[in-house]
Design a protein around this motif. Sequence first.
Motif, PDB file in Angstrom:
ATOM      1  N   SER A 160      -5.034   3.824  -2.427  1.00 37.11           N
ATOM      2  CA  SER A 160      -5.370   5.102  -3.160  1.00 37.11           C
ATOM      3  C   SER A 160      -4.831   6.301  -2.726  1.00 37.11           C
ATOM      4  CB  SER A 160      -6.962   5.284  -3.223  1.00 37.11           C
ATOM      5  OG  SER A 160      -7.590   5.478  -2.178  1.00 37.11           O
ATOM      6  N   ARG A 161      -4.740   7.617  -3.235  1.00 34.04           N
ATOM      7  CA  ARG A 161      -4.387   8.409  -2.646  1.00 34.04           C
ATOM      8  C   ARG A 161      -5.218   9.041  -1.240  1.00 34.04           C
ATOM      9  NH1 ARG A 161      -4.900  13.329  -6.822  1.00 34.04           N
ATOM     10  NH2 ARG A 161      -4.527  14.485  -4.880  1.00 34.04           N
ATOM     11  N   ASN A 162      -6.296   8.795  -1.353  1.00 35.26           N
ATOM     12  CA  ASN A 162      -7.174   9.049  -0.089  1.00 35.26           C
ATOM     13  C   ASN A 162      -7.113   7.881   1.112  1.00 35.26           C
ATOM     14  OD1 ASN A 162      -8.874   7.261  -1.065  1.00 35.26           O
ATOM     15  ND2 ASN A 162     -10.797   8.809  -1.584  1.00 35.26           N
ATOM     16  N   GLY A 163      -6.463   6.908   0.635  1.00 37.71           N
ATOM     17  CA  GLY A 163      -6.618   5.828   1.568  1.00 37.71           C
ATOM     18  C   GLY A 163      -7.877   5.035   1.805  1.00 37.71           C
ATOM     19  N   ARG A 164      -8.630   5.195   0.858  1.00 41.11           N
ATOM     20  CA  ARG A 164      -9.814   4.582   1.110  1.00 41.11           C
ATOM     21  C   ARG A 164     -10.308   3.557   0.164  1.00 41.11           C
ATOM     22  NH1 ARG A 164     -14.014   9.368   2.199  1.00 41.11           N
ATOM     23  NH2 ARG A 164     -15.424   7.818   2.440  1.00 41.11           N
ATOM     24  N   SER A 165      -9.444   3.428  -0.787  1.00 33.21           N
ATOM     25  CA  SER A 165      -9.516   2.153  -1.742  1.00 33.21           C
ATOM     26  C   SER A 165      -7.971   1.221  -1.519  1.00 33.21           C
ATOM     27  CB  SER A 165      -9.509   2.666  -3.010  1.00 33.21           C
ATOM     28  OG  SER A 165     -10.783   3.342  -3.277  1.00 33.21           O
ATOM     29  N   THR A 166      -8.171  -0.006  -1.652  1.00 34.01           N
ATOM     30  CA  THR A 166      -6.961  -0.824  -1.478  1.00 34.01           C
ATOM     31  C   THR A 166      -7.142  -1.938  -2.293  1.00 34.01           C
ATOM     32  OG1 THR A 166      -8.033  -2.110   0.446  1.00 34.01           O
ATOM     33  CG2 THR A 166      -6.411  -0.203   0.892  1.00 34.01           C
ATOM     34  N   HIS A 167      -6.039  -2.642  -2.605  1.00 36.09           N
ATOM     35  CA  HIS A 167      -6.313  -3.871  -3.558  1.00 36.09           C
ATOM     36  C   HIS A 167      -5.074  -4.838  -3.185  1.00 36.09           C
ATOM     37  CE1 HIS A 167      -6.244  -6.462  -7.001  1.00 36.09           C
ATOM     38  NE2 HIS A 167      -4.956  -6.310  -6.981  1.00 36.09           N
ATOM     39  N   TYR A 168      -5.290  -5.964  -3.010  1.00 31.81           N
ATOM     40  CA  TYR A 168      -4.313  -7.070  -2.556  1.00 31.81           C
ATOM     41  C   TYR A 168      -4.231  -8.356  -3.426  1.00 31.81           C
ATOM     42  CZ  TYR A 168      -5.180  -4.681   2.014  1.00 31.81           C
ATOM     43  OH  TYR A 168      -4.969  -3.782   2.980  1.00 31.81           O
ATOM     44  N   ALA A 169      -3.024  -8.492  -3.663  1.00 31.55           N
ATOM     45  CA  ALA A 169      -2.893  -9.933  -4.231  1.00 31.55           C
ATOM     46  C   ALA A 169      -3.612 -10.870  -3.565  1.00 31.55           C
ATOM     47  CB  ALA A 169      -1.371 -10.284  -4.375  1.00 31.55           C
ATOM     48  N   ASP A 170      -4.096 -11.998  -4.257  1.00 30.36           N
ATOM     49  CA  ASP A 170      -4.577 -13.054  -3.607  1.00 30.36           C
ATOM     50  C   ASP A 170      -3.796 -13.936  -2.692  1.00 30.36           C
ATOM     51  OD1 ASP A 170      -6.507 -13.956  -6.736  1.00 30.36           O
ATOM     52  OD2 ASP A 170      -6.720 -12.346  -5.266  1.00 30.36           O
ATOM     53  N   SER A 171      -2.633 -13.875  -2.757  1.00 32.53           N
ATOM     54  CA  SER A 171      -1.809 -14.764  -2.139  1.00 32.53           C
ATOM     55  C   SER A 171      -1.799 -13.901  -0.483  1.00 32.53           C
ATOM     56  CB  SER A 171      -0.487 -14.943  -2.558  1.00 32.53           C
ATOM     57  OG  SER A 171      -0.064 -13.637  -2.881  1.00 32.53           O
ATOM     58  N   VAL A 172      -1.957 -12.739  -0.516  1.00 32.45           N
ATOM     59  CA  VAL A 172      -1.657 -12.279   0.902  1.00 32.45           C
ATOM     60  C   VAL A 172      -3.030 -11.829   1.329  1.00 32.45           C
ATOM     61  CG1 VAL A 172       0.420 -11.363   0.145  1.00 32.45           C
ATOM     62  CG2 VAL A 172      -1.328  -9.850  -0.133  1.00 32.45           C
ATOM     63  N   ARG A 173      -4.231 -11.563   0.747  1.00 34.82           N
ATOM     64  CA  ARG A 173      -5.346 -10.914   1.232  1.00 34.82           C
ATOM     65  C   ARG A 173      -5.651 -11.777   2.428  1.00 34.82           C
ATOM     66  NH1 ARG A 173      -8.070 -11.473  -3.356  1.00 34.82           N
ATOM     67  NH2 ARG A 173      -7.847  -9.324  -4.154  1.00 34.82           N
ATOM     68  N   GLY A 174      -6.309 -10.916   3.289  1.00 40.36           N
ATOM     69  CA  GLY A 174      -6.605 -11.473   4.949  1.00 40.36           C
ATOM     70  C   GLY A 174      -5.422 -11.684   5.752  1.00 40.36           C
ATOM     71  N   ARG A 175      -4.208 -11.478   5.310  1.00 41.08           N
ATOM     72  CA  ARG A 175      -3.169 -11.458   6.089  1.00 41.08           C
ATOM     73  C   ARG A 175      -2.283 -10.319   6.130  1.00 41.08           C
ATOM     74  NH1 ARG A 175       1.298 -14.556   4.601  1.00 41.08           N
ATOM     75  NH2 ARG A 175       0.669 -14.511   2.218  1.00 41.08           N
ATOM     76  N   PHE A 176      -2.089  -9.537   5.068  1.00 43.29           N
ATOM     77  CA  PHE A 176      -1.427  -8.224   4.799  1.00 43.29           C
ATOM     78  C   PHE A 176      -2.537  -6.993   4.907  1.00 43.29           C
ATOM     79  CE2 PHE A 176       2.603  -9.681   2.599  1.00 43.29           C
ATOM     80  CZ  PHE A 176       2.877 -10.859   3.621  1.00 43.29           C
ATOM     81  N   THR A 177      -2.052  -6.051   5.485  1.00 48.47           N
ATOM     82  CA  THR A 177      -2.871  -4.682   5.549  1.00 48.47           C
ATOM     83  C   THR A 177      -1.937  -3.553   4.832  1.00 48.47           C
ATOM     84  OG1 THR A 177      -4.369  -5.506   7.127  1.00 48.47           O
ATOM     85  CG2 THR A 177      -4.232  -3.462   7.080  1.00 48.47           C
ATOM     86  N   ILE A 178      -2.372  -2.856   4.157  1.00 47.09           N
ATOM     87  CA  ILE A 178      -1.717  -1.793   3.462  1.00 47.09           C
ATOM     88  C   ILE A 178      -2.477  -0.447   4.261  1.00 47.09           C
ATOM     89  CG2 ILE A 178      -2.925  -1.488   1.389  1.00 47.09           C
ATOM     90  CD1 ILE A 178      -0.393  -0.596   0.209  1.00 47.09           C
ATOM     91  N   SER A 179      -1.748   0.587   4.689  1.00 45.79           N
ATOM     92  CA  SER A 179      -2.101   1.856   5.215  1.00 45.79           C
ATOM     93  C   SER A 179      -1.411   2.913   4.859  1.00 45.79           C
ATOM     94  CB  SER A 179      -2.640   1.720   6.794  1.00 45.79           C
ATOM     95  OG  SER A 179      -1.362   1.519   7.220  1.00 45.79           O
ATOM     96  N   ARG A 180      -1.773   4.123   4.900  1.00 46.86           N
ATOM     97  CA  ARG A 180      -0.979   5.502   4.754  1.00 46.86           C
ATOM     98  C   ARG A 180      -1.223   6.382   5.919  1.00 46.86           C
ATOM     99  NH1 ARG A 180      -1.788   7.265  -0.798  1.00 46.86           N
ATOM    100  NH2 ARG A 180      -0.685   9.137  -0.315  1.00 46.86           N
ATOM    101  N   ASP A 181      -0.140   7.113   6.179  1.00 44.72           N
ATOM    102  CA  ASP A 181      -0.590   8.162   7.217  1.00 44.72           C
ATOM    103  C   ASP A 181      -0.089   9.383   6.410  1.00 44.72           C
ATOM    104  OD1 ASP A 181      -0.136  10.125   9.167  1.00 44.72           O
ATOM    105  OD2 ASP A 181       0.495   8.542  10.634  1.00 44.72           O
ATOM    106  N   SER A 182      -0.783  10.316   6.141  1.00 44.81           N
ATOM    107  CA  SER A 182      -0.436  11.479   5.245  1.00 44.81           C
ATOM    108  C   SER A 182       0.199  12.440   6.202  1.00 44.81           C
ATOM    109  CB  SER A 182      -1.824  12.060   4.654  1.00 44.81           C
ATOM    110  OG  SER A 182      -2.367  11.040   3.669  1.00 44.81           O
TER     111      SER A 182
END
Length: 127
Positions: free
Chosen positions: A52-74
Amino acid sequence: QVQLVESGGGLVQAGGSLRLSCAASGRTFSSYAMGWFRQAPGKERELVAAISRNGRSTHYADSVRGRFTISRDSAKNTVNLQMNNLRPEDTAVYYCAADLKYTVWGTTLVENEYDYWGQGTQVTVSS
């Protein structure tokens, strides 16, 4: 308008890690929900992760959940994808995308709702 440039792709052995980065131009980065997609040869492009815009909501595909992490640095106008425990089936071209979004909390899960796309970066995982 925003321009997106991905980096960090490469060749890695199964079980290894890579960190993808997407640098966004412009001063309105915080107005965009962001996503990472991938497209493997002969397959349709699919959503990997979204933030999300504020970085506090994330969503992952089932195939990558637990292995991949998305983050943002404004402060740096970047969105990152940390990929651990990579598998050969993760091999694909990875794309960064931006959705101009009113709400700060929501993630964007639908490909055609994204307004801007990067050129892609190749990730190859060998077995």
